[in-house]
Write an enzyme that holds these catalytic residues in place. Structure first.
Site, mmCIF file in Angstrom:
data_model
loop_
_atom_site.group_PDB
_atom_site.id
_atom_site.type_symbol
_atom_site.label_atom_id
_atom_site.label_comp_id
_atom_site.label_asym_id
_atom_site.label_seq_id
_atom_site.Cartn_x
_atom_site.Cartn_y
_atom_site.Cartn_z
ATOM 1 N N GLU B 27 -2.982 -1.477 4.383
ATOM 2 C CA GLU B 27 -4.187 -0.840 4.918
ATOM 3 C C GLU B 27 -5.225 -1.911 5.261
ATOM 4 O O GLU B 27 -5.515 -2.781 4.435
ATOM 5 C CB GLU B 27 -4.738 0.152 3.878
ATOM 6 N N SER B 55 -1.079 5.944 3.582
ATOM 7 C CA SER B 55 0.187 6.607 3.251
ATOM 8 C C SER B 55 0.995 5.645 2.395
ATOM 9 O O SER B 55 2.006 5.097 2.836
ATOM 10 C CB SER B 55 0.966 6.928 4.534
ATOM 11 N N GLU B 56 0.537 5.433 1.165
ATOM 12 C CA GLU B 56 1.126 4.360 0.351
ATOM 13 C C GLU B 56 2.620 4.536 0.102
ATOM 14 O O GLU B 56 3.372 3.564 0.091
ATOM 15 C CB GLU B 56 0.383 4.221 -0.985
ATOM 16 N N GLN B 78 -4.895 -2.828 -1.566
ATOM 17 C CA GLN B 78 -6.281 -3.286 -1.730
ATOM 18 C C GLN B 78 -6.825 -3.077 -3.130
ATOM 19 O O GLN B 78 -7.741 -3.780 -3.548
ATOM 20 C CB GLN B 78 -7.181 -2.590 -0.718
ATOM 21 N N PHE B 84 0.115 2.946 -8.417
ATOM 22 C CA PHE B 84 0.570 4.175 -9.076
ATOM 23 C C PHE B 84 1.151 5.141 -8.044
ATOM 24 O O PHE B 84 2.116 5.844 -8.299
ATOM 25 C CB PHE B 84 -0.581 4.856 -9.826
ATOM 26 N N HIS B 126 -10.613 1.672 -10.212
ATOM 27 C CA HIS B 126 -10.489 0.402 -9.481
ATOM 28 C C HIS B 126 -10.426 -0.806 -10.415
ATOM 29 O O HIS B 126 -10.642 -1.927 -9.983
ATOM 30 C CB HIS B 126 -11.677 0.215 -8.529
#
Lengths: 318, 322
Positions: B27, B55-56, B78, B84, B126
């Protein structure tokens, strides 16, 4: 037509023999039989080249056979022998033959879809006209990773074909109770050609898949084909002992009236069909004999193949 | 002298130049918010630096598919929590394919997290350091502490024929170090002793290497601390640690990951089983807690140099139990 029928017959009898082998405990665990759905894999793979790639599902034996895998080595894999396609490391659910473009069956629903997309992209970037096909079921249509892959494929106009094998049930949940809207409309909303086809008619599947494959090969992007089919057996081999009530005998009998082998077989001369059936039995006899004669793997090799060049840590201190 | 982040960028650029099979996907990698892939799309073409939708799962699996047919992928995540979402595609797909196919499949994919761990105020989602999950699963896992090692380990990961997760701790992205001009690799699985000592070995992980070195300097008049940097968490350099423990006999692991079943737990357990310790080993880790937002609270759940000093002193007071 003879060749299509023959492939379907190999799949049917391979699966029926596999059920016997599971029930006789010659095959460990359970397998997911493809009986009833033979026209889908056969029709789709009949319009592919050997150097095209496919990703398969937990119900993958039919896809491998249709793509040209050696059934001797498939039996050897299911029996857990060293001559198995995956050297007895994968079994039914992970059976693969990368030499003919089968990137793997998969134990996770729709997880192979992005693999096919990546392969399709790599084929195009290499300047070839190779394409990829991903098989998944009506259960897969509700997996996020598949919908993400619809988007990537359409956005990047990948040479990819989505084959949805709608056999009516995601394990026990019917498609009508699992899926809002129509599968074809869902795929079409990503801007790709999408259509449904009679998945019991191998020639109809081949025609529809043939159009999708031609578009992919011509650089016109992905397509989606919903093949309406039915599995005659349970979700897996063990289901017969579970006394599940999610579908009726009448429903199964109704679909069996449209058995894809009978539909295709009726288009052959009876003598032709009998000769093929006989030849297939001989092939499977020979294949199973090969598999049974193959050695069992050695326990001392259990840690091989985890890495390119690294021994995994063992379960005890050195 | 190069900053750590610039060393990662140089490694990626050199590997793109070195091998046409290499491509980058993730991304915002063309703009490159993390700076690792900045300018690469212009230099190598957009077909080798792919910006993806959010869209990991799909782009992680996409890299696997491309790798299966001969490409070599580098994925940038990122933030660490994105692992996960992609976990199934990394651990259950990419990592298992070689074994499951009996050695037919090779999946050379590198997963880069340029900014792992807490960095003051980024709160619960994060601030994770999720490397122990990958070590537990047997996925090759790298955590460089210096710019020199960041270059060499990232390059080695890209050239490796297996999936490798590379965690770049947020706390060291600005740290500078000598980085040679010519390409080089630091082999996966090789640890590094940053400072020799005779009283106790501190295995410090990632950014905590610098903290351990600072402590070693602070207490130098009193205690001789050896600072051991694993650099690769899996496979771990047990031989080098065995050498170190044979000199010091004492072990403290300093690890900014959750305590239970964490990386430190594995080092302590194996050392207790296999290495000649003369005192019980100790761990200084993150609490088993979600990182809270307020900076005072965040600091309270992370491992600290004061806790490390205490653990080092405690282990020196103790003798081997009969």
């Amino acid at each position: 037509m003879k060749e299509l029928y023959r492939t379907m017959r190999v799949i049917r009898r391979f699966e029926e023999r596999t059920v016997d082998l599971v029930n006789a405990n010659e095959i460990a665990g359970v397998t997911h039989e493809y009986v009833g759905q033979e026209a889908v894999a056969t029709g789709v793979c009949s319009v592919l080249r050997r150097d095209d790639a496919i990703t398969s599902t937990h119900r993958g034996h039919g896809h491998l056979i249709a793509k040209g895998a050696d059934v001797s080595r498939m039996f050897a894999e299911l029996l857990g022998r060293v001559d198995g396609l995956n050297r007895a490391r994968g079994g039914s659910m992970h059976i693969a033959d990368l030499s003919i473009g089968v990137l793997g069956a998969n134990g996770i629903v729709a997880a192979g879809a992005p693999h096919a997309a990546g392969a399709a992209w790599a084929f195009r970037e290499a300047g070839t006209d190779r394409i990829a096909v991903t098989f998944f079921g009506d259960g897969g249509i509700n997996q996020g990773v598949l919908l993400e892959t619809f988007n990537l494929a359409a956005l990047w106009r990948l040479p990819l074909v989505f084959i949805c094998e709608n056999n009516g049930y995601a394990v026990t949940l019917s498609a009508e109770h699992s899926t809002a809207g129509s599968m074809v409309d869902r795929a079409a909303s990503y801007g790709m050609p999408a259509e449904a086809v009679d998945g019991m008619d191998v020639e109809a599947v081949a025609v529809s898949a043939g159009r999708a494959v031609a578009r992919a090969r011509a650089g016109e992007g992905p397509s989606f084909v919903e093949c309406r089919t039915y599995r005659f057996f349970g979700h897996h081999t063990a289901e017969r002992t579970m006394k599940l009530g999610y579908r009726t005998d009448e429903e199964i009998a109704h679909w069996r009236e449209r058995d894809p082998l009978e539909l295709a077989g009726a288009r052959l001369e009876p003598a032709e069909r009998a000769a093929i059936d006989q030849e297939v039995e001989a092939l499977l006899d020979e294949s199973l004999a090969f598999a049974r004669a193959s050695e069992r793997p050695l326990a001392e090799d259990a840690l091989a193949f985890n890495y390119a060049a690294l021994e995994p840590r063992r379960g005890v201190a050195r | 002298m190069l900053r750590y982040q610039a060393a990662l960028a140089k490694a990626l650029r050199d590997e793109l130049a070195n091998d046409e099979a290499v491509f980058v996907i993730g991304e915002d990698v063309r703009e490159s918010l993390r700076g690792v892939s900045r300018g690469l799309a212009a230099e190598f073409g957009e077909e080798r630096v792919l910006d993806t939708p959010i869209s990991e799962q799909a782009f992680t699996g996409f890299a696997t598919g491309a790798a299966l047919v001969g490409r070599r992928a580098v994925i940038e995540f990122q933030i660490p929590a994105l692992l996960f979402i992609a976990f199934e595609q990394i651990v259950d797909q990419a990592h298992k394919l070689r074994l499951m196919t009996g050695g037919q499949a090779s999946v050379p994919v590198t997963y880069l997290v340029p900014g792992s761990g807490a960095r003051l105020g980024l709160a619960g989602q994060h601030s994770d350091n999720p490397y122990s999950y990958f070590v537990h699963a047997g996925v090759k896992t790298v955590l460089p502490a210096t710019a020199h090692d960041a270059y060499g380990l990232f390059a080695a990961a890209i050239r490796d024929d297996d999936p490798v997760v590379v965690f770049a701790p947020a706390a060291v992205l600005g740290v500078r170090d000598e980085v040679p001009d010519d390409p080089y690799v630091v082999p996966l699985g090789s640890g590094r002793i940053h400072r020799e000592g005779t009283d106790v070995t501190v295995v410090a992980v990632g950014h905590l290497v610098h903290d351990a070195l600072a402590l070693a300097e602070e207490v130098a008049g009193e205690i001789s601390v050896e600072v051991f940097d694993p650099r690769t968490l899996y496979p771990f350099d047990w031989e080098l640690l065995a050498e170190s423990i044979s000199r010091t006999g004492r072990l403290v692991v300093y690890d900014d990951a959750n305590r239970s079943c964490g990386f430190a737990a594995e080092i302590v357990a194996t050392a207790a089983e296999e290495l000649p310790l003369v005192a019980p080993p100790r761990r200084v880790t993150r609490a088993d807690a979600v990182v809270p937002f307020a900076v005072d609270l965040e600091r309270a759940v992370l491992p600290s140099r004061a806790q490390l000093a205490t653990a080092v002193r405690q282990t020196l007071r103790e003798e081997a139990r009969p």
